[in-house]
Write an enzyme that holds these catalytic residues in place. Structure first.
Site, PDB file in Angstrom:
ATOM      1  N   GLU A   1      29.442  -0.450  25.291  1.00  0.00           N
ATOM      2  CA  GLU A   1      29.719  -1.540  26.227  1.00  0.00           C
ATOM      3  C   GLU A   1      31.208  -1.796  26.409  1.00  0.00           C
ATOM      4  O   GLU A   1      31.666  -2.065  27.522  1.00  0.00           O
ATOM      5  CB  GLU A   1      29.018  -2.835  25.778  1.00  0.00           C
TER       6      GLU A   1
ATOM      7  N   HIS B   1      18.773 -11.088  19.840  1.00  0.00           N
ATOM      8  CA  HIS B   1      18.430 -10.707  21.213  1.00  0.00           C
ATOM      9  C   HIS B   1      17.942 -11.889  22.049  1.00  0.00           C
ATOM     10  O   HIS B   1      17.301 -11.702  23.066  1.00  0.00           O
ATOM     11  CB  HIS B   1      17.335  -9.626  21.207  1.00  0.00           C
TER      12      HIS B   1
END
Lengths: 345, 326
Positions: free
Chosen positions: B60, B129
């Site tokens: 990322e 998450h």
């Protein structure tokens, strides 16, 4: 010569190579005069900045490039119009070499409205788009993927520009560097990553910060070509860096170059450099590219002491003028703090 | 009007902007050959090819940085995070590069980029998450932050985000990708920075955004059954915030509840309440309340997760409290 991925290790990084005095290391008289003057301009600029810092005129962090000037001077002569250079926070040398006005550079250090970026960035955030200097990044390693993005854009548009991204040896361990290198290698981007290995990550020697001595060994893992040498002259640096840029430009091949160099000053102005002894610094002074170029001018081209003195006086006068410009420039207007945060769409 | 899922509204916005502007491209994990982890980019690779729809490795920081570098050169990248939880490892790129470069370069460079993907809790994904990232990004001058809750808003705001000269953090919802809504056949744009009244009412203002919107609307329905007429304001853009829309409503209702997915401490809800108390203190008839996550990391177990999440019932309780009905 740029080597393919695998190759032998070369010099031991912690001791300077004793450079040969053969003429092949040097250019013509005109070259050497130009290179000497440009290196001297950077050095005198930074000495003036250091003095201003000591006098309390400049605050924040100030990282000096003294000893590494030949790299910026060689780079300048290799740039084509659509190329861009991305660097970290030891960036004054690039700006001065590329043609940024010393007054604007000094004014930036002073935090003045006439500075390179209006007094908003300071020493660590030099950007001069007109002169192909695209930063100016002070979070270690976070410019490595951004530079890959510039190369990506050139490839996306089918343009011939090459990105040169300079980073210190201290940026080799951090994550963004490796993600940037991964994408540059994966997408075969036209970029040359140049590690300016000045042997110390702040005060920590390479032996305590990187698991291998030869940083370019890492190139294999990213499918980059590699090149490694000690910077002892502008001529050799220009030739070998130029070959790396040719590979990037003509074959869209990313290249990892390690330049072994030395900074004679501390990491920043607050660093007295107690982690290295005088003998080491003296040994490196003997291979200082600027000093060697000056000697070549005397020895090979018969330039007299008076002529060298005259060059120095001109350069000092130029930097005195830069200091005067910075001191007399206005501070940014109060409303400047609200400018350029968002673009008006 | 066409009735489409939010994921297709997002896909259509990207496709229309890519067709319109050669500089727009999409990059991220699984956006191409896999057609998107949540199918928000279905068919785009086939239509636009690998040059403009780029699958990335799991890196990322790397691809966020490449997007920023490309945007500085004048391209218009759309960077998909498979979830905003993964944006955490690219946080430095967003904080120190995307948000700072225009300012730091004194306007020499702009960063016209969109970072988009699902945000906040889905269902039983555990603590790493299930996080809501708007407080981190809305905190930063130099960023625009958008959170969408309908197909109409998703398409119209994403198109505006792609055309904007600034870095935009665009928050979607995994739980809501399948929710259908009406979208005009003809092209339209929704201006950034404008809230939307999702339900008009006169007794209490419920300010919400993103995944909080359907919860707030259900709370309003429950309240209506008790004779309380709640106005639900969807902020849509969190930075810059449409403070005027909030204040106008609060000046009318004199009562407010902020309902959102996310932790209470130091969040966007705090900013909403700060604006209300600074600018409409005399109009308030009750303290402003928050309905949001409990102040704990999200547990996996279903019963525990349900206790942490904001619900329509908790929303109703807050509406009752600020209207002094028990």
């Amino acid at each position: 010569m740029v080597l393919p991925c695998a190759g032998p290790m070369t010099s031991h990084a912690s001791e300077p190579v004793a450079p040969g005095d053969d003429n092949a290391h040097f250019g013509s008289k005109e070259d050497n005069l130009r290179w000497y003057r440009e290196m001297l301009r950077i050095r005198r600029f930074e000495e003036s900045a250091a003095q201003a810092y000591t006098r309390g005129k400049i605050s924040g962090f100030l990282h000096l490039y003294i000893g590494q000037e030949a790299i910026a001077v060689a780079t300048k002569e290799l740039l084509q119009p659509h190329d861009q250079v991305v660097a970290a926070y030891r960036t004054h040398g690039f700006a001065i070499a590329f043609g940024s006005a010393p007054g604007a550079c000094m004014a930036e250090l002073y935090g003045k409205a006439t500075g390179l970026v209006g007094g908003i960035g300071g020493s660590m955030h030099f950007f001069d788009r007109k002169h192909q200097l695209w930063g100016g990044y002070a979070i270690v390693g976070n410019h490595v993927p951004v530079a890959a993005g510039h190369a990506f854009a050139a490839k996306y548009r089918g343009e011939s520009g090459v990105t040169l991204c300079f980073l210190g040896d201290g940026a080799v361990a951090i994550g963004p560097t490796h993600e940037g290198w991964t994408l540059a290698g994966l997408w075969k981007l036209p970029i040359v990553y140049v590690v300016e290995n000045n042997l110390y990550s702040m005060g920590t020697p390479l032996s305590r910060s990187i698991p291998v001595e030869d940083i370019t060994l890492k190139a294999a893992g990213y499918n980059m070509a590699r090149e490694r040498f000690q910077v002892t002259s502008v001529a050799e640096t220009k030739a070998r860096l130029g070959e790396a840029m040719r590979l990037a430009r003509e074959e869209s091949r990313p290249v990892l170059v390690e330049l072994i160099t030395y900074r004679f000053r501390g990491h920043s102005m607050s660093d007295p450099g107690k982690y290295r002894d005088k003998d080491e610094v003296e040994a490196w002074r003997r291979s200082d590219p600027m000093e060697r170029t000056m000697q070549a001018l005397r020895r090979l081209h018969g330039i007299s002491e008076e002529e060298l003195e005259a060059i120095d006086e001109e350069v000092i006068a130029e930097m005195d003028e830069a200091v005067r410009f910075a001191e007399e420039s206005p501070a940014p207007a109060p409303e400047a703090r609200f400018h350029n945060i968002l673009a008006e769409s | 009007m066409a009735l489409i899922q939010i994921r297709h509204a997002i896909r259509d916005a990207i496709a229309e902007e890519m067709a319109r502007d050669e500089r727009v491209f999409l990059m991220g994990e699984e956006v191409g050959h896999y057609n998107g982890a949540y199918k928000c980019s279905e068919g785009l690779l086939e239509r636009f090819g690998e040059r403009r729809v780029l699958d990335t490795p799991i890196a990322e920081t790397g691809f966020a940085g490449v997007g920023i570098g490309a945007a500085m050169c004048g391209l218009r990248p759309i960077v998909e995070f498979m979830t905003f939880n993964f944006s955490a490892v690219a946080f430095d790129q967003i904080l120190n590069n995307a948000a700072k470069i225009r300012h730091m370069t004194n306007g020499q460079f702009s960063v016209p980029i969109v970072f988009r993907g699902p945000n906040a809790a889905a269902h039983m994904l555990g603590s790493t998450h299930s996080q809501a990232f708007e407080p981190f990004y809305a905190h930063v001058p130099g960023l625009i932050v958008i959170a969408v809750a309908t197909a109409y808003d998703a398409k119209g705001l994403l198109k505006s985000a792609i055309r904007d000269e600034n870095p935009v953090v665009f928050l979607e919802s995994e739980l809501m990708y399948s929710v259908k809504g009406e979208v005009p056949e003809e092209e339209y744009l929704i201006p950034i920075g404008k809230a939307d009244i999702k339900r008009p009412g006169k007794d209490v203002t419920v300010i919400t955004w993103g995944q909080g919107v359907p919860v707030a609307l259900r709370s309003a329905e429950l309240a209506a059954a008790e004779g309380i007429d709640a106005e639900v304001i969807d902020l849509r853009t969190l930075r810059p915030m449409d403070t005027e829309a909030v204040l106008t409503s609060v000046r009318k209702t004199n009562r407010a509840v902020v309902l959102f997915h996310g932790w209470p401490y130091g969040g966007v809800g705090c900013e909403v309440i700060a604006q209300i108390q600074e600018q409409a203190f005399d109009d308030l008839d009750a303290p402003v309340l928050r309905v949001c996550y409990e102040d704990v990391p999200m547990p996996y177990a279903e019963n525990l997760e349900n206790l942490v999440l904001p619900t329509a019932e908790r929303g109703l309780a807050a509406i009752r409290a600020v209207t002094y009905r028990r």
